[in-house]
Design a protein around this motif. Structure first.
Motif, short mmCIF file in Angstrom:
data_model
loop_
_atom_site.label_atom_id
_atom_site.label_comp_id
_atom_site.label_asym_id
_atom_site.label_seq_id
_atom_site.Cartn_x
_atom_site.Cartn_y
_atom_site.Cartn_z
N MET A 1 13.24 -3.77 8.11
CA MET A 1 11.86 -4.67 8.20
C MET A 1 10.72 -3.85 8.19
SD MET A 1 10.76 -7.73 8.67
CE MET A 1 9.44 -8.65 9.20
N VAL A 2 10.67 -2.76 9.06
CA VAL A 2 9.45 -1.87 9.10
C VAL A 2 9.11 -1.25 7.63
CG1 VAL A 2 8.47 0.41 10.04
CG2 VAL A 2 9.46 -1.46 11.49
N SER A 3 10.52 -0.69 7.09
CA SER A 3 10.43 0.00 5.70
C SER A 3 10.03 -1.09 4.75
CB SER A 3 11.58 0.69 5.12
OG SER A 3 12.51 -0.24 5.37
N GLU A 4 10.26 -2.19 4.91
CA GLU A 4 9.70 -3.15 3.70
C GLU A 4 8.24 -3.47 3.89
OE1 GLU A 4 11.82 -7.31 3.58
OE2 GLU A 4 13.70 -6.31 3.67
N ARG A 5 7.79 -3.67 5.00
CA ARG A 5 6.44 -3.85 5.31
C ARG A 5 5.71 -2.49 4.83
NH1 ARG A 5 2.40 -6.35 4.66
NH2 ARG A 5 0.68 -6.01 6.16
N PHE A 6 6.21 -1.18 5.01
CA PHE A 6 5.61 -0.19 4.62
C PHE A 6 5.68 -0.01 3.09
CE2 PHE A 6 5.66 4.55 3.86
CZ PHE A 6 4.57 4.88 4.53
N GLU A 7 6.60 -0.48 2.38
CA GLU A 7 6.68 -0.15 0.96
C GLU A 7 5.71 -1.35 0.49
OE1 GLU A 7 10.59 -0.68 -0.33
OE2 GLU A 7 11.40 0.87 0.77
N LYS A 8 5.50 -2.47 0.88
CA LYS A 8 4.65 -3.55 0.39
C LYS A 8 3.32 -3.02 0.53
CE LYS A 8 3.50 -8.53 0.97
NZ LYS A 8 2.87 -8.37 -0.22
N SER A 9 3.06 -2.25 1.90
CA SER A 9 1.67 -1.90 2.16
C SER A 9 1.41 -0.90 1.18
CB SER A 9 1.66 -1.28 3.50
OG SER A 9 0.36 -0.91 3.79
N GLN A 10 2.36 0.05 0.68
CA GLN A 10 2.12 1.08 -0.25
C GLN A 10 1.86 0.77 -1.71
OE1 GLN A 10 5.68 3.77 0.56
NE2 GLN A 10 4.39 5.46 0.96
N PHE A 11 2.43 -0.52 -1.91
CA PHE A 11 2.40 -1.05 -3.29
C PHE A 11 0.77 -1.64 -3.02
CE2 PHE A 11 2.44 -4.88 -5.74
CZ PHE A 11 2.90 -4.45 -6.87
N ASN A 12 0.54 -2.47 -2.27
CA ASN A 12 -1.01 -3.10 -2.36
C ASN A 12 -2.00 -2.14 -2.32
OD1 ASN A 12 0.32 -5.54 -2.04
ND2 ASN A 12 0.23 -5.87 0.35
N TRP A 13 -1.73 -0.81 -1.66
CA TRP A 13 -2.77 0.27 -1.72
C TRP A 13 -2.88 0.83 -3.14
CZ3 TRP A 13 -6.45 -1.53 0.93
CH2 TRP A 13 -6.35 -1.82 1.96
N ALA A 14 -1.75 0.93 -3.53
CA ALA A 14 -1.81 1.34 -5.07
C ALA A 14 -2.43 0.60 -5.88
CB ALA A 14 -0.28 1.76 -5.37
N CYS A 15 -2.02 -0.93 -5.76
CA CYS A 15 -2.77 -1.73 -6.70
C CYS A 15 -4.40 -1.67 -6.30
CB CYS A 15 -2.27 -3.08 -6.31
SG CYS A 15 -0.66 -3.38 -6.85
N VAL A 16 -4.77 -1.48 -5.42
CA VAL A 16 -6.10 -1.32 -4.99
C VAL A 16 -6.80 0.01 -5.69
CG1 VAL A 16 -7.98 -0.99 -3.13
CG2 VAL A 16 -6.18 -2.43 -2.86
N LYS A 17 -6.06 1.12 -5.71
CA LYS A 17 -6.50 2.40 -6.17
C LYS A 17 -6.63 2.18 -7.84
CE LYS A 17 -5.83 7.17 -6.43
NZ LYS A 17 -7.08 7.23 -7.33
N LEU A 18 -5.59 1.32 -8.28
CA LEU A 18 -5.39 1.36 -9.74
C LEU A 18 -6.71 0.33 -10.17
CD1 LEU A 18 -4.01 1.63 -12.53
CD2 LEU A 18 -2.82 -0.75 -11.99
N ILE A 19 -6.73 -0.49 -9.71
CA ILE A 19 -8.00 -1.74 -10.02
C ILE A 19 -9.20 -1.09 -9.87
CG2 ILE A 19 -9.32 -3.78 -9.35
CD1 ILE A 19 -6.37 -4.78 -8.20
N THR A 20 -9.45 -0.06 -8.66
CA THR A 20 -10.75 0.39 -8.76
C THR A 20 -10.89 1.58 -9.71
OG1 THR A 20 -10.04 1.68 -6.86
CG2 THR A 20 -11.24 -0.19 -6.26
N ASP A 21 -9.87 2.25 -10.03
CA ASP A 21 -9.89 3.38 -10.94
C ASP A 21 -10.11 2.90 -12.40
OD1 ASP A 21 -9.63 5.33 -9.09
OD2 ASP A 21 -7.50 5.75 -9.40
N LEU A 22 -9.34 1.61 -12.77
CA LEU A 22 -9.77 1.26 -14.00
C LEU A 22 -11.09 0.39 -14.18
CD1 LEU A 22 -6.39 -0.50 -14.62
CD2 LEU A 22 -7.20 1.63 -15.71
N ALA A 23 -11.56 0.11 -13.11
CA ALA A 23 -12.85 -0.72 -13.05
C ALA A 23 -14.15 0.48 -13.25
CB ALA A 23 -13.37 -1.54 -12.06
#
Length: 61
Positions: A1-23
């Motif tokens: 459960m904790v690792s799932e949440r951690f992976e989702k969190s990593q994915f979300n912040w990677a998306c944030v970084k991608l969006i901001t970099d592309l913008a």
């Protein structure tokens, strides 16, 4: 459960970084930048479920 949440969190912040970099690299129009910031805001909000704005923001001193 904790690792799932951690992976989702990593994915979300990677998306944030991608969006901001592309913008920034794309030299977006105002409307595109607003859309990018809305997407970032939605992702960030999903990382803090149940936390109200009063707990996140405080007056600057």
């Amino acid at each position: 459960m904790v690792s799932e949440r951690f992976e989702k969190s990593q994915f979300n912040w990677a998306c944030v970084k991608l969006i901001t970099d592309l913008a920034l690299l794309h030299r977006c129009t105002r409307e595109e930048m607003e859309l990018a910031m809305t997407m970032v805001s939605n992702i960030a909000h999903s990382e803090t479920p149940g936390v109200g704005e009063k707990e996140l923001f405080y007056p600057a001193e």
